[in-house]
Design a protein around this motif. Structure first.
Motif, PDB file in Angstrom:
ATOM      1  N   ARG A 191       0.863  -1.181   0.000  1.00 56.83           N
ATOM      2  CA  ARG A 191       0.000   0.000   0.000  1.00 56.83           C
ATOM      3  C   ARG A 191       0.902   1.234   0.000  1.00 56.83           C
ATOM      4  O   ARG A 191       1.930   1.257   0.682  1.00 56.83           O
ATOM      5  N   GLY A 192       0.493   2.270  -0.772  1.00 54.17           N
ATOM      6  CA  GLY A 192       1.398   3.404  -0.879  1.00 54.17           C
ATOM      7  C   GLY A 192       0.768   4.742  -1.176  1.00 54.17           C
ATOM      8  O   GLY A 192      -0.407   4.846  -1.538  1.00 54.17           O
ATOM      9  N   GLU A 200      -0.093  -2.093  -5.099  1.00 50.35           N
ATOM     10  CA  GLU A 200       0.786  -2.655  -6.126  1.00 50.35           C
ATOM     11  C   GLU A 200       1.254  -4.035  -5.698  1.00 50.35           C
ATOM     12  O   GLU A 200       1.538  -4.275  -4.516  1.00 50.35           O
ATOM     13  N   ASP A 201       1.325  -4.958  -6.655  1.00 55.43           N
ATOM     14  CA  ASP A 201       1.790  -6.310  -6.380  1.00 55.43           C
ATOM     15  C   ASP A 201       3.266  -6.308  -5.975  1.00 55.43           C
ATOM     16  O   ASP A 201       4.069  -5.504  -6.467  1.00 55.43           O
ATOM     17  N   THR A 212       8.301  -2.361  14.364  1.00 58.79           N
ATOM     18  CA  THR A 212       7.125  -2.973  13.726  1.00 58.79           C
ATOM     19  C   THR A 212       7.457  -4.222  12.933  1.00 58.79           C
ATOM     20  O   THR A 212       6.585  -5.025  12.642  1.00 58.79           O
ATOM     21  N   LYS A 213       8.715  -4.380  12.542  1.00 60.32           N
ATOM     22  CA  LYS A 213       9.160  -5.484  11.677  1.00 60.32           C
ATOM     23  C   LYS A 213       8.434  -5.438  10.328  1.00 60.32           C
ATOM     24  O   LYS A 213       8.072  -6.478   9.763  1.00 60.32           O
ATOM     25  N   GLN A 214       8.237  -4.235   9.818  1.00 60.71           N
ATOM     26  CA  GLN A 214       7.634  -4.041   8.502  1.00 60.71           C
ATOM     27  C   GLN A 214       8.633  -3.291   7.629  1.00 60.71           C
ATOM     28  O   GLN A 214       9.379  -2.434   8.111  1.00 60.71           O
ATOM     29  N   SER A 215       8.651  -3.619   6.348  1.00 59.51           N
ATOM     30  CA  SER A 215       9.520  -2.932   5.397  1.00 59.51           C
ATOM     31  C   SER A 215       8.753  -1.843   4.669  1.00 59.51           C
ATOM     32  O   SER A 215       7.521  -1.883   4.563  1.00 59.51           O
ATOM     33  N   TRP A 223       5.984   3.083  -0.215  1.00 60.66           N
ATOM     34  CA  TRP A 223       5.255   1.817  -0.277  1.00 60.66           C
ATOM     35  C   TRP A 223       5.550   0.981   0.967  1.00 60.66           C
ATOM     36  O   TRP A 223       6.718   0.745   1.301  1.00 60.66           O
ATOM     37  N   SER A 224       4.524   0.529   1.636  1.00 59.47           N
ATOM     38  CA  SER A 224       4.657  -0.384   2.772  1.00 59.47           C
ATOM     39  C   SER A 224       4.310  -1.786   2.308  1.00 59.47           C
ATOM     40  O   SER A 224       3.232  -2.011   1.749  1.00 59.47           O
ATOM     41  N   TYR A 225       5.211  -2.742   2.534  1.00 66.72           N
ATOM     42  CA  TYR A 225       4.984  -4.118   2.063  1.00 66.72           C
ATOM     43  C   TYR A 225       5.929  -5.073   2.771  1.00 66.72           C
ATOM     44  O   TYR A 225       6.819  -4.661   3.506  1.00 66.72           O
ATOM     45  N   ASP A 226       5.704  -6.370   2.555  1.00 59.20           N
ATOM     46  CA  ASP A 226       6.551  -7.396   3.154  1.00 59.20           C
ATOM     47  C   ASP A 226       7.626  -7.848   2.180  1.00 59.20           C
ATOM     48  O   ASP A 226       7.349  -8.134   1.011  1.00 59.20           O
ATOM     49  N   THR A 227       8.841  -7.938   2.687  1.00 55.03           N
ATOM     50  CA  THR A 227       9.979  -8.492   1.966  1.00 55.03           C
ATOM     51  C   THR A 227      10.227  -9.906   2.499  1.00 55.03           C
ATOM     52  O   THR A 227       9.608 -10.318   3.488  1.00 55.03           O
ATOM     53  N   PRO A 228      11.131 -10.663   1.899  1.00 54.93           N
ATOM     54  CA  PRO A 228      11.460 -11.970   2.466  1.00 54.93           C
ATOM     55  C   PRO A 228      11.874 -11.899   3.939  1.00 54.93           C
ATOM     56  O   PRO A 228      11.538 -12.777   4.734  1.00 54.93           O
ATOM     57  N   THR A 229      12.575 -10.845   4.315  1.00 59.17           N
ATOM     58  CA  THR A 229      13.020 -10.702   5.704  1.00 59.17           C
ATOM     59  C   THR A 229      11.844 -10.546   6.656  1.00 59.17           C
ATOM     60  O   THR A 229      11.769 -11.223   7.700  1.00 59.17           O
ATOM     61  N   THR A 230      10.907  -9.660   6.323  1.00 59.74           N
ATOM     62  CA  THR A 230       9.774  -9.448   7.235  1.00 59.74           C
ATOM     63  C   THR A 230       8.786 -10.601   7.166  1.00 59.74           C
ATOM     64  O   THR A 230       8.118 -10.909   8.161  1.00 59.74           O
ATOM     65  N   ALA A 231       8.691 -11.252   6.012  1.00 54.24           N
ATOM     66  CA  ALA A 231       7.841 -12.445   5.915  1.00 54.24           C
ATOM     67  C   ALA A 231       8.372 -13.537   6.836  1.00 54.24           C
ATOM     68  O   ALA A 231       7.611 -14.234   7.518  1.00 54.24           O
TER      69      ALA A 231
END
Length: 438
Positions: free
Chosen positions: A330-331, A361-362, A379-382, A391-399
């Protein structure tokens, strides 16, 4: 570990169930929820059915026909070619001319047949039909309001999706009595939301809180009866809003007794609908006390940890809780860099431009966008910021942090919305698959 497959993904995103296999995602999945089935006003009540009709509410929620669409063509009428199908065989047009079903039923096609092929290749995979969603929750409040209406709705859903009695489409020569049997192993109810907060055209009943519990109990009773006839347990799950305000509108300790598990929609905490910001996280694991949105009692619950604890405190067993991880971001754009230069918690001018919709955005697109990736220590969010777009989203690290959280809390697992948002090699899904590792 599960994921939602979106009915409409076969169009603009050109993502088919074959891609779930070829990407490597399928071998990590224990369940797929197929989104979505709709509920219609029918036969003096409300029933599951499958029609093909463009959804007016997708662009105009005030349209009197909003919430009444359907896509039977994608579900079971479209013929996939051999190169598009899971097992490499094209969907058949029809039965032999002397087959007694000819003219009364047609072969199973479309996404439903692809789901069946995927299950054949991965025998441990369970598939649920998810009913409702953001756009198709119009009639839940009314359908759940009396015992007779609940019985009618549940019976119709089992008839269509479990018994597989699909409306026969003569033009596409598809569907018919029993044609869809064996596709679905259960039902996922995605009522957005009991007590309100969903689309403006949804019918909200003052007794939604109790009726939600009663509706799920009716689904459990009828699914158990249907399962006894075929010698298998049929699954029942829900997708729920994860903020404290949404959880307070239901009875988790009671309704969870009817369920195999609960999918927490632990995403969309913040986003472009808050058009001028402040920028914030959409799927953060923990609350940041410094967030401007965390200054209220409800605002403090907009994070994964608070959602999980809210359910646990309400009496839901940890073994029935599944955490949602978004495969999208989301951004906002027109974002001020702020004192730290990273755009976090800053005002914006509008939702960020998106490929399919503003503000969203995907992941597969976000990963290649310009900007600096940051990870918040609390928050452990990227998030990614290029000087003006956030853009706020999950990366492999936060996943992976969410996978570790699920393991530490002894929760049931994780799921994604939605599978077509991942990269061609299922980068995030493969990380989330680590939840299956002992």
């Amino acid at each position: 570990m599960g994921g939602y497959f979106a009915q409409w993904g076969i169009y603009g995103r050109n993502y088919k169930l074959r891609n779930v296999d070829t990407s490597g995602a399928a071998r990590h999945l224990t369940f797929i929820n197929y989104a979505f089935g709709n509920v219609y006003a029918k036969n003096g009540g409300y029933e599951c059915d499958i029609i093909t009709k463009a959804e007016p509410g997708a662009t105009d929620p005030n349209n009197p026909e909003a919430g009444t669409g359907g896509d039977g063509w994608a579900d079971y009428q479209k013929g996939f070619s051999g190169s598009e199908s899971v097992d490499g065989t094209a969907d058949a047009w029809g039965f032999a001319w002397d087959d007694p079903r000819n003219g009364k039923a047609g072969p199973l096609k479309g996404n439903f047949n692809q789901l069946k092929q995927l299950k054949k290749k991965y025998p441990n995979l369970k598939v649920m039909i998810s009913i409702g969603g953001w756009t198709w929750s119009k009639w839940f409040g009314r359908a759940a309001s009396t015992d007779n209406l609940r019985k009618q709705l549940v019976s119709s859903c089992i008839n269509v999706y479990i018994k597989g009695n699909l409306p026969f489409d003569a033009g596409g020569n598809a569907g018919g009595e029993g044609v869809g049997a064996g596709v679905f192993d259960g039902i996922d109810i995605d009522w957005e939301f009991p007590g309100g907060g969903g689309q403006p055209y949804n019918l909200v009943d003052p007794n939604d809180k109790k009726n939600f519990t009663l509706l799920l109990a009716e689904f459990r009773r009828q699914l158990d009866a249907a399962g006894a006839q075929v010698g298998k347990r049929l699954l029942l799950t829900v997708a729920i809003g994860s903020g404290g305000d949404k959880i307070a509108n239901t009875e988790p300790g009671e309704y969870s007794k009817s369920l195999d598990w609960i999918n927490i929609m632990s995403y969309d905490y913040h986003g472009g609908w808050e058009a001028t910001g402040p920028t914030d996280f959409q799927s953060n694991l923990y609350v940041d006390p410094e967030s401007p949105n965390a200054k209220t009692a409800v605002g403090k619950t907009y994070n994964v940890d608070a959602s999980v604890k809210g359910l646990l405190n309400a009496g839901v067993p940890a073994s029935k809780i599944v955490v949602g991880v978004p495969l999208y971001g989301r951004g906002w754009t027109g974002v001020s860099p702020g004192p730290k230069g990273d755009g976090l918690y800053q005002p914006a001018s509008k939702p960020a431009p998106g490929t399919y919709e503003a503000g969203i955005e995907d992941y597969k697109i976000l990963v290649n966008k310009p900007g600096t990736v940051h990870e918040h220590p609390v928050t452990k969010q990227s998030w990614k910021f290029d000087g003006t777009t956030f853009w706020s989203y999950d990366t492999p690290t936060t996943a992976r942090a969410k996978v570790n959280y699920v393991k530490q809390q002894n929760l049931r697992g994780v799921f994604t919305w939605e599978l077509d948002g991942d990269t061609a090699d299922a980068e995030i899904t493969k990380v989330l698959g680590e939840v299956n590792d002992q």
